[in-house]
Design an enzyme around this catalytic site. Structure first.
Site, short mmCIF file in Angstrom:
data_model
loop_
_atom_site.label_atom_id
_atom_site.label_comp_id
_atom_site.label_asym_id
_atom_site.label_seq_id
_atom_site.Cartn_x
_atom_site.Cartn_y
_atom_site.Cartn_z
N CYS A 32 0.85 -1.18 0.00
CA CYS A 32 0.00 0.00 0.00
C CYS A 32 0.88 1.23 0.00
O CYS A 32 2.07 1.16 0.28
CB CYS A 32 -0.91 0.02 1.23
N GLY A 59 -0.37 -0.03 -4.99
CA GLY A 59 -1.69 -0.60 -4.77
C GLY A 59 -2.66 -0.13 -5.82
O GLY A 59 -2.72 1.05 -6.12
N ASN A 133 0.14 1.35 5.81
CA ASN A 133 0.93 0.46 4.95
C ASN A 133 1.64 -0.52 5.87
O ASN A 133 2.44 -0.12 6.72
CB ASN A 133 1.94 1.26 4.13
N GLY A 134 1.35 -1.79 5.72
CA GLY A 134 1.97 -2.80 6.56
C GLY A 134 0.96 -3.85 6.96
O GLY A 134 -0.09 -4.01 6.34
N TYR A 276 12.14 -4.76 -5.48
CA TYR A 276 10.98 -4.86 -6.36
C TYR A 276 9.95 -3.75 -6.20
O TYR A 276 9.48 -3.18 -7.17
CB TYR A 276 10.30 -6.21 -6.16
#
Length: 560
Positions: A32, A59, A133-134, A276
């Protein structure tokens, strides 16, 4: 030991296989992206919208923005890409100079608008918006406790758990202590942008697993998952948010305050951000992602170089690795000795052209059709490949299906030999920290040797980058990185999994209690403003004499 997502799930957690969408079969999937802004004299909605575009790669399932105009909170969330989730009228209704935004890929919770973020609530102490985010690994425990206290949940994700926990603590403590209490109870990875009424602040977990940075714009400040969002607004990166740090933006866009709430000895930075996920033009933890990938490619040549006619990337993820690999190949032979300046070198070429109008393989109803999707996405340039030995370079192999198809594609195009090189270590275990990755049963490297994987994808040779090379390039020790997906040992206490360090998991269950010592902590506070000024924040620090919390611009002040 459980397989992959057999971690006790957050209620409603759905894996890639249970969603109605079919995901990329051979790459980890995005996490995210979060953003928060505060401006002096302009509306926040459009800058947030542009920032979310810059973070779109993190996302694609949903996007949302919450703003505050000084009187009330305004919210809009929608499914799909940023451009699909918002119309002009939506942005016009999002009034106010402060706000937060989010792009989501679901790793916890379902794929629907109830789990789209930012998550916003109104409660006795005001309005609250939260972007996350996580992934928490103890969300179920906290949810159960809060439900026993009468909290009603409207979504299945762990973000609402954080929101409820924070709202509960804000009823009993000032802003800074409420966040500190919340941090003492949640366990896992998180980078948060939060808005309490018109105040925007950012929090990074004590291990720094997820990225978060702060930047300055001409008339305000921005918090974002990646510096690319700051660049989009023509701002300048100030620095990364430190692990365990809280940063509070002044609501008039004039500066920010910093509080070091947790000061852990070791970090657990996600190395896969550099491999990535992050945009190549982003700077994360003081490292330009593009240069990190090029240097990883150089190390890949030194560890697994092979003399072939041409080196080509798998677009787009393998491009920087292949560039560094090819550069190292022009300077050194396979044995590590310098190559003569007039010696014949390996050609670097684009041998696979990507069709950018083909998305993920969502609508392929059968496995056979999904396997054919690679030919829709990538078309070989036969003149680069035919009758030549080829090395293709990618960032990772997850299930192995796409790699096998690529090797077949190149052989069909006339390649004499196909060698595969990967710019990361073998992925042998799932990720619990916010990356949607396959289960152990699906990970090709979980139970296969490198040679067995080579045979499975039908390549002539296969080489993975070592963990040591990753540590060297990122200039961090292995103990400072999260390497769970490549070692099977994690920096968090996850049921059924091994840890790579001593971990203290919060004890949840004594309903309504504040963890011992949660309010007894040394807090380092700093302040930065565009214009020198002195002001007081004694409302943030109950019990401290006013003179002990005076802030002076451009000076660091420690409160002990």
């Amino acid at each position: 030991m459980p397989n992959g997502r057999e971690l006790p799930p957050t209620p409603g957690r759905e894996t890639a296989e249970s969603d109605s969408h079919e995901h990329d079969t051979d790459h980890p999937t995005e996490k995210c992206g979060v953003v928060g802004v505060a401006f002096a004299d302009r509306q926040a909605a459009r800058p947030l919208y542009y920032s979310l575009y810059a973070l779109q790669h993190r996302g694609q399932e949903s996007a949302g923005i919450v703003t505050h105009d000084g009187f009330q909170q305004h919210s809009h969330v929608g499914m799909g890409l940023v451009g699909d989730a918002f119309q002009a009228d939506d942005l016009n209704r999002l009034t106010g100079g402060t706000g937060i935004g989010h792009v989501r890929y679901p790793t916890s919770g379902g794929v629907n608008t109830c789990c789209a973020q930012p998550f916003s609530v109104s409660f006795k102490s005001g309005s609250l918006g939260l972007s996350h985010n996580g992934n928490l690994v103890n969300a179920d425990e906290i949810r159960d406790e809060l439900e026993s206290l009468g909290h009603a949940f409207t979504s299945t994700g762990d973000t609402e758990v954080i929101a409820h926990e924070l709202a509960r603590n804000l009823l009993e403590a000032d802003l800074v202590r409420a966040i500190r209490r919340t941090m003492s109870r949640i366990h896992g990875s998180y980078a948060l942008t939060i808005m309490h009424d018109e105040t925007v602040f950012g929090v990074r977990d004590p291990e720094g697993n997820r990225p978060l940075c702060i930047g300055e714009i001409e008339d305000g400040y921005i918090l974002a998952s990646e510096s690319a969002a700051i660049d989009t607004l023509d701002g300048s990166l100030i620095r990364d948010i430190r692990p365990g740090e809280l940063v509070v933006l002044e609501s008039d866009g004039s500066g920010y305050e910093s509080y070091q709430l947790v000061d852990d000895v070791s970090t657990a930075h996600c190395f896969f951000e550099h491999v990535y996920f992050a945009r190549p033009d982003s700077v994360i933890d003081d490292t330009l992602v593009y240069e990190a990938r090029r240097n990883l490619g150089r190390e890949l040549w030194h560890e697994h170089g092979i003399e072939t006619d041409v080196v080509m990337p798998v677009p787009d993820s393998g491009r920087a690795f292949a560039s560094g690999y090819a550069d190292a190949a022009t300077e050194f032979r396979v044995d590590g000795t310098p190559r003569a300046s007039d010696a014949e070198t390996i050609e670097f070429a684009e041998g696979l052209m990507k069709n950018r109008y083909v998305g993920r393989t969502f609508i392929m109803p059968t496995q056979d059709e999904r396997e054919q999707a690679v030919r829709l996405k990538l078309n070989p340039i036969k003149s680069t490949i035919e009758n030549r030995s080829v090395t293709i370079i990618d960032d990772s192999i997850v299930r192995g299906t796409t790699s096998k198809q690529l090797v077949s594609l190149l052989r069909d195009a006339g390649a004499k030999e196909v060698h595969v090189r990967i710019g990361a270590p073998k992925i042998v275990a799932p990720c619990y920290m916010g990356i949607d990755m396959a289960s152990r049963d699906e990970l090709i490297a979980a139970n296969k040797s490198v040679d067995e994987i080579r045979a499975a994808i039908e390549a002539d040779s296969l080489g993975y980058l070592s963990i040591n090379a990753v540590s060297k390039v990122l200039d961090e020790s292995e103990s400072e990185l999260c390497l769970g997906c490549v070692t099977g040992e994690y920096p968090y206490d996850i049921e059924g999994e091994r840890t790579d360090r001593e971990v203290n998991r919060p004890q949840i269950g004594d309903a309504g209690s504040t963890p011992a010592g949660a309010d007894d902590w040394p807090c380092q506070r700093r302040s930065t403003h565009s214009e020198p000024r002195t002001h007081y924040i004694s409302d943030h620090f109950h019990g401290f004499p006013q003179e002990s919390v005076r802030l002076i611009s451009q000076r660091d002040c420690a409160i002990r």
